[in-house]
Design a protein around this motif. Structure first.
Motif, mmCIF file in Angstrom:
data_model
loop_
_atom_site.group_PDB
_atom_site.id
_atom_site.type_symbol
_atom_site.label_atom_id
_atom_site.label_comp_id
_atom_site.label_asym_id
_atom_site.label_seq_id
_atom_site.Cartn_x
_atom_site.Cartn_y
_atom_site.Cartn_z
ATOM 1 N N MET A 84 -7.418 13.016 -11.703
ATOM 2 C CA MET A 84 -6.592 14.200 -11.439
ATOM 3 C C MET A 84 -6.080 14.202 -10.005
ATOM 4 S SD MET A 84 -8.771 17.188 -13.326
ATOM 5 C CE MET A 84 -7.826 18.527 -12.624
ATOM 6 N N ASN A 85 -6.832 13.621 -9.106
ATOM 7 C CA ASN A 85 -6.489 13.597 -7.690
ATOM 8 C C ASN A 85 -6.248 12.171 -7.204
ATOM 9 O OD1 ASN A 85 -7.039 16.525 -6.996
ATOM 10 N ND2 ASN A 85 -8.888 15.925 -8.077
ATOM 11 N N THR A 134 0.827 -1.208 0.000
ATOM 12 C CA THR A 134 0.000 0.000 0.000
ATOM 13 C C THR A 134 0.856 1.251 0.000
ATOM 14 O OG1 THR A 134 -1.673 -1.219 1.248
ATOM 15 C CG2 THR A 134 -1.898 1.171 1.157
ATOM 16 N N ALA A 135 1.907 1.268 0.802
ATOM 17 C CA ALA A 135 2.814 2.409 0.819
ATOM 18 C C ALA A 135 3.543 2.544 -0.516
ATOM 19 C CB ALA A 135 3.817 2.267 1.954
ATOM 20 N N LEU A 136 3.848 1.413 -1.158
ATOM 21 C CA LEU A 136 4.489 1.452 -2.469
ATOM 22 C C LEU A 136 3.543 2.059 -3.509
ATOM 23 C CD1 LEU A 136 7.025 0.747 -4.046
ATOM 24 C CD2 LEU A 136 6.042 -1.520 -4.454
ATOM 25 N N LEU A 137 2.254 1.714 -3.439
ATOM 26 C CA LEU A 137 1.267 2.301 -4.342
ATOM 27 C C LEU A 137 1.179 3.809 -4.145
ATOM 28 C CD1 LEU A 137 -1.143 2.131 -6.344
ATOM 29 C CD2 LEU A 137 -2.592 1.804 -4.337
ATOM 30 N N ILE A 138 1.129 4.258 -2.906
ATOM 31 C CA ILE A 138 1.043 5.688 -2.614
ATOM 32 C C ILE A 138 2.309 6.397 -3.092
ATOM 33 C CG2 ILE A 138 0.816 7.407 -0.779
ATOM 34 C CD1 ILE A 138 -1.738 5.743 -1.391
ATOM 35 N N SER A 139 3.461 5.755 -2.915
ATOM 36 C CA SER A 139 4.721 6.321 -3.392
ATOM 37 C C SER A 139 4.716 6.457 -4.910
ATOM 38 C CB SER A 139 5.886 5.438 -2.940
ATOM 39 O OG SER A 139 7.086 5.894 -3.475
ATOM 40 N N PHE A 140 4.215 5.440 -5.605
ATOM 41 C CA PHE A 140 4.114 5.485 -7.057
ATOM 42 C C PHE A 140 3.173 6.612 -7.503
ATOM 43 C CE2 PHE A 140 1.677 4.240 -10.825
ATOM 44 C CZ PHE A 140 2.685 4.130 -11.752
ATOM 45 N N LEU A 141 2.031 6.716 -6.855
ATOM 46 C CA LEU A 141 1.078 7.771 -7.212
ATOM 47 C C LEU A 141 1.661 9.159 -6.952
ATOM 48 C CD1 LEU A 141 -2.258 6.221 -5.929
ATOM 49 C CD2 LEU A 141 -1.516 6.501 -8.300
ATOM 50 N N HIS A 142 2.449 9.290 -5.892
ATOM 51 C CA HIS A 142 3.083 10.576 -5.609
ATOM 52 C C HIS A 142 4.092 10.928 -6.699
ATOM 53 C CE1 HIS A 142 4.753 13.935 -3.450
ATOM 54 N NE2 HIS A 142 5.958 13.398 -3.563
ATOM 55 N N LEU A 143 4.844 9.925 -7.131
ATOM 56 C CA LEU A 143 5.857 10.152 -8.158
ATOM 57 C C LEU A 143 5.229 10.624 -9.472
ATOM 58 C CD1 LEU A 143 8.803 9.930 -9.100
ATOM 59 C CD2 LEU A 143 8.327 7.536 -9.671
ATOM 60 N N PHE A 144 4.081 10.046 -9.837
ATOM 61 C CA PHE A 144 3.435 10.371 -11.104
ATOM 62 C C PHE A 144 2.227 11.287 -10.932
ATOM 63 C CE2 PHE A 144 5.745 6.492 -12.159
ATOM 64 C CZ PHE A 144 6.362 6.880 -13.333
ATOM 65 N N SER A 145 2.147 12.004 -9.831
ATOM 66 C CA SER A 145 0.970 12.843 -9.564
ATOM 67 C C SER A 145 0.764 13.924 -10.618
ATOM 68 C CB SER A 145 1.062 13.470 -8.165
ATOM 69 O OG SER A 145 2.183 14.318 -8.079
ATOM 70 N N MET A 146 1.830 14.501 -11.127
ATOM 71 C CA MET A 146 1.679 15.535 -12.158
ATOM 72 C C MET A 146 1.159 14.929 -13.464
ATOM 73 S SD MET A 146 2.202 18.207 -10.552
ATOM 74 C CE MET A 146 1.921 19.298 -11.912
ATOM 75 N N TYR A 147 1.596 13.721 -13.789
ATOM 76 C CA TYR A 147 1.080 13.048 -14.984
ATOM 77 C C TYR A 147 -0.418 12.808 -14.849
ATOM 78 C CZ TYR A 147 -0.098 9.294 -18.178
ATOM 79 O OH TYR A 147 -0.719 8.526 -19.121
ATOM 80 N N PHE A 148 -0.830 12.266 -13.705
ATOM 81 C CA PHE A 148 -2.250 11.992 -13.492
ATOM 82 C C PHE A 148 -3.069 13.279 -13.519
ATOM 83 C CE2 PHE A 148 -0.643 8.066 -11.267
ATOM 84 C CZ PHE A 148 -1.090 7.191 -12.243
ATOM 85 N N ALA A 149 -2.531 14.354 -12.958
ATOM 86 C CA ALA A 149 -3.249 15.634 -12.954
ATOM 87 C C ALA A 149 -3.432 16.160 -14.374
ATOM 88 C CB ALA A 149 -2.507 16.656 -12.092
ATOM 89 N N CYS A 150 -2.392 16.103 -15.169
ATOM 90 C CA CYS A 150 -2.479 16.603 -16.552
ATOM 91 C C CYS A 150 -3.375 15.724 -17.410
ATOM 92 C CB CYS A 150 -1.088 16.688 -17.173
ATOM 93 S SG CYS A 150 -0.033 17.911 -16.403
ATOM 94 N N TYR A 151 -3.220 14.418 -17.299
ATOM 95 C CA TYR A 151 -4.035 13.515 -18.098
ATOM 96 C C TYR A 151 -5.501 13.595 -17.685
ATOM 97 C CZ TYR A 151 -5.325 9.372 -20.741
ATOM 98 O OH TYR A 151 -5.910 8.514 -21.628
ATOM 99 N N GLY A 152 -5.762 13.705 -16.397
ATOM 100 C CA GLY A 152 -7.134 13.863 -15.919
ATOM 101 C C GLY A 152 -7.758 15.148 -16.422
ATOM 102 N N ALA A 153 -6.986 16.234 -16.440
ATOM 103 C CA ALA A 153 -7.500 17.503 -16.960
ATOM 104 C C ALA A 153 -7.831 17.393 -18.438
ATOM 105 C CB ALA A 153 -6.490 18.618 -16.722
#
Length: 109
Positions: free
Chosen positions: A92-93, A37-56
């Motif tokens: 995005m979030n 679970t912590a690894l998943l959160i770490s991965f999401l943190h690393l790619f948070s800008m990608y997810f934000a841009c793609y979601g937008a």
């Protein structure tokens, strides 16, 4: 604007005031030691800008589809368009939503 309406705290700027995303092998090792679970959160943190841009981008596409539907230019359903928009806000979030969900389920302390 949509993030503020839904109560999320994400912000974006095109100025030079932003900070670069940092990442180290120690961060990954710490996340691996804490569990999947912590690894998943770490991965999401690393790619948070990608997810934000793609979601937008997906929110934009959903809005364009709905506007086209209202003008009679396409035959997409409103339900599909609103689902695209809603789930794109979640994308995005992704980090915020995943962290809150994991905490609610008791996977994170």
């Amino acid at each position: 604007m949509g993030n503020s309406t839904m109560g999320f705290s994400g912000s974006v700027s095109l100025g030079s005031g932003g900070t670069a995303m940092k990442f180290s092998t120690q961060d990954v090792q710490t996340a691996i030691n804490k569990g999947p679970t912590a690894l998943l959160i770490s991965f999401l943190h690393l790619f948070s800008m990608y997810f934000a841009c793609y979601g937008a981008l997906l929110v934009y596409w959903g809005m364009c589809r709905q506007i086209g539907r209202m003008k009679g230019q396409n035959n997409s359903s409103s339900g599909t368009n609103f689902a695209i928009i809603f789930f794109s806000f979640l994308l995005m979030n992704a980090e915020t939503v995943a962290t809150a969900t994991c905490k609610k389920l008791g996977y994170l302390s």
